[in-house]
Design a protein around this motif. Sequence first.
Motif, PDB file in Angstrom:
ATOM      1  N   THR A 130      75.877  31.221  54.600  1.00 60.18           N
ATOM      2  CA  THR A 130      76.962  30.344  54.176  1.00 60.18           C
ATOM      3  C   THR A 130      76.607  28.884  54.402  1.00 60.18           C
ATOM      4  OG1 THR A 130      78.579  32.059  54.691  1.00 60.18           O
ATOM      5  CG2 THR A 130      79.418  29.832  54.483  1.00 60.18           C
TER       6      THR A 130
ATOM      7  N   GLU B 299      89.610  19.899  54.928  1.00 58.88           N
ATOM      8  CA  GLU B 299      89.854  21.338  54.851  1.00 58.88           C
ATOM      9  C   GLU B 299      88.553  22.114  54.644  1.00 58.88           C
ATOM     10  OE1 GLU B 299      92.730  21.924  51.797  1.00 58.88           O
ATOM     11  OE2 GLU B 299      94.369  20.988  52.933  1.00 58.88           O
ATOM     12  N   LEU B 300      87.646  21.573  53.840  1.00 52.66           N
ATOM     13  CA  LEU B 300      86.353  22.235  53.639  1.00 52.66           C
ATOM     14  C   LEU B 300      85.544  22.263  54.925  1.00 52.66           C
ATOM     15  CD1 LEU B 300      85.330  20.737  50.166  1.00 52.66           C
ATOM     16  CD2 LEU B 300      86.153  23.059  50.630  1.00 52.66           C
TER      17      LEU B 300
ATOM     18  N   ARG C   9      76.849  26.916  49.937  1.00 53.77           N
ATOM     19  CA  ARG C   9      78.120  26.270  50.279  1.00 53.77           C
ATOM     20  C   ARG C   9      78.659  25.472  49.093  1.00 53.77           C
ATOM     21  NH1 ARG C   9      76.442  23.941  54.517  1.00 53.77           N
ATOM     22  NH2 ARG C   9      75.971  21.925  53.567  1.00 53.77           N
TER      23      ARG C   9
ATOM     24  N   THR D 116      86.683  22.500  57.950  1.00 54.80           N
ATOM     25  CA  THR D 116      87.211  23.597  58.773  1.00 54.80           C
ATOM     26  C   THR D 116      86.826  24.949  58.192  1.00 54.80           C
ATOM     27  OG1 THR D 116      89.096  22.221  59.431  1.00 54.80           O
ATOM     28  CG2 THR D 116      89.327  24.609  59.701  1.00 54.80           C
ATOM     29  N   HIS D 117      86.922  25.064  56.872  1.00 55.69           N
ATOM     30  CA  HIS D 117      86.652  26.340  56.209  1.00 55.69           C
ATOM     31  C   HIS D 117      85.206  26.789  56.420  1.00 55.69           C
ATOM     32  CE1 HIS D 117      87.108  29.440  53.075  1.00 55.69           C
ATOM     33  NE2 HIS D 117      85.921  29.061  52.634  1.00 55.69           N
ATOM     34  N   PHE D 118      84.257  25.861  56.290  1.00 57.29           N
ATOM     35  CA  PHE D 118      82.837  26.208  56.385  1.00 57.29           C
ATOM     36  C   PHE D 118      82.254  25.973  57.779  1.00 57.29           C
ATOM     37  CE2 PHE D 118      83.268  25.335  51.776  1.00 57.29           C
ATOM     38  CZ  PHE D 118      82.820  26.558  51.288  1.00 57.29           C
ATOM     39  N   GLU D 119      83.086  25.439  58.688  1.00 59.11           N
ATOM     40  CA  GLU D 119      82.653  25.194  60.073  1.00 59.11           C
ATOM     41  C   GLU D 119      81.451  24.260  60.112  1.00 59.11           C
ATOM     42  OE1 GLU D 119      82.077  28.963  61.962  1.00 59.11           O
ATOM     43  OE2 GLU D 119      84.188  29.522  61.832  1.00 59.11           O
TER      44      GLU D 119
ATOM     45  N   LEU E  85      86.181  27.156  44.929  1.00 60.55           N
ATOM     46  CA  LEU E  85      87.452  26.730  45.516  1.00 60.55           C
ATOM     47  C   LEU E  85      88.121  25.664  44.641  1.00 60.55           C
ATOM     48  CD1 LEU E  85      86.418  26.522  49.283  1.00 60.55           C
ATOM     49  CD2 LEU E  85      88.019  28.161  48.269  1.00 60.55           C
TER      50      LEU E  85
ATOM     51  N   LYS F 181      80.243  27.663  46.542  1.00 57.37           N
ATOM     52  CA  LYS F 181      81.564  28.118  46.986  1.00 57.37           C
ATOM     53  C   LYS F 181      82.600  26.996  46.885  1.00 57.37           C
ATOM     54  CE  LYS F 181      80.084  31.919  49.940  1.00 57.37           C
ATOM     55  NZ  LYS F 181      80.215  32.596  51.247  1.00 57.37           N
TER      56      LYS F 181
ATOM     57  N   ASP G 187      91.811  26.015  43.105  1.00 51.67           N
ATOM     58  CA  ASP G 187      92.898  25.201  43.647  1.00 51.67           C
ATOM     59  C   ASP G 187      93.160  23.900  42.889  1.00 51.67           C
ATOM     60  OD1 ASP G 187      93.090  27.135  45.606  1.00 51.67           O
ATOM     61  OD2 ASP G 187      91.814  26.043  47.024  1.00 51.67           O
TER      62      ASP G 187
END
Length: 262
Positions: free
Chosen positions: A10, A34-35, A16, A37-40, A23, A19, A27
């Motif tokens: 990922t 937000e991305l 990434r 947090t989502h992908f760390e 998204l 992906k 959306d």
Amino acid sequence: MAMLNTHAVTDLPQVRRQKILLLLERDGRVLASELSTHFEVSEDTIRRDLTELANAGLVQRVHGGALPRPKDSGKDYFARLNETDEMKRQLAQLAAQQVQNGQVVIFDSGTTPLHIARSLPLDIRLTAVTASPMTAVALAEYPGVSVILAGGQLNPATMAANGREALELIRGIKADLLFTGVCALHPEIGLTSPRFEEVELKQALLDSAAQVVAVTTADKLGAVEPFLIAPCNRVHTLYTESRVPTGDIEDYRRLGLNVVVA
């Protein structure tokens, strides 16, 4: 045999970014926070991802994130004209029914206003104004149509005149109806263009018409180009498809637009 670390896959930039595009398609917009947090990963990493995607012409960078770009963004006039699909023709035929005898109608540059011009009834009587030579030629085939062609330097990308001569002519006209070309229309951002040089003329077109009609396929809704023309609510009527891949068609109705779907 050791198991593959899914987080490591990922974290690969190319995976990434793919992906992120998925998204964005789902959306209609993505936010760097937000991305992250989502992908760390860090926001700096996400910003680099978004910049790379923007450089490749896949997204439009905005403050804090990214928005979609229309599929035909950056294509020249003849490429867009040759790729016209059946839905665009249906929308043009539907929009052409709004024209009434005796009106003064402005046809913006672009392939969709050209298709609207070609969809008018043969016995229509009106005064047509355009900066597009190709649209002017199409309108000249109607015996009851008086054509006013704005002059100036021809822009090869849009196949329309722009500059001071065209601007002065448009500002001297008060039309009943404008069929505006649409590069991108976003409910929050507004009507935008990929070309800075056509912004002033398009703004003058909006100011010169009592009613503004936008006709576009769904891929241009929810999309954003670099240069702002006007807020979304400067459009009075929107002809489009019933299915919008990014966002919600009701977003445009909430802004007061009369939305007609094919």
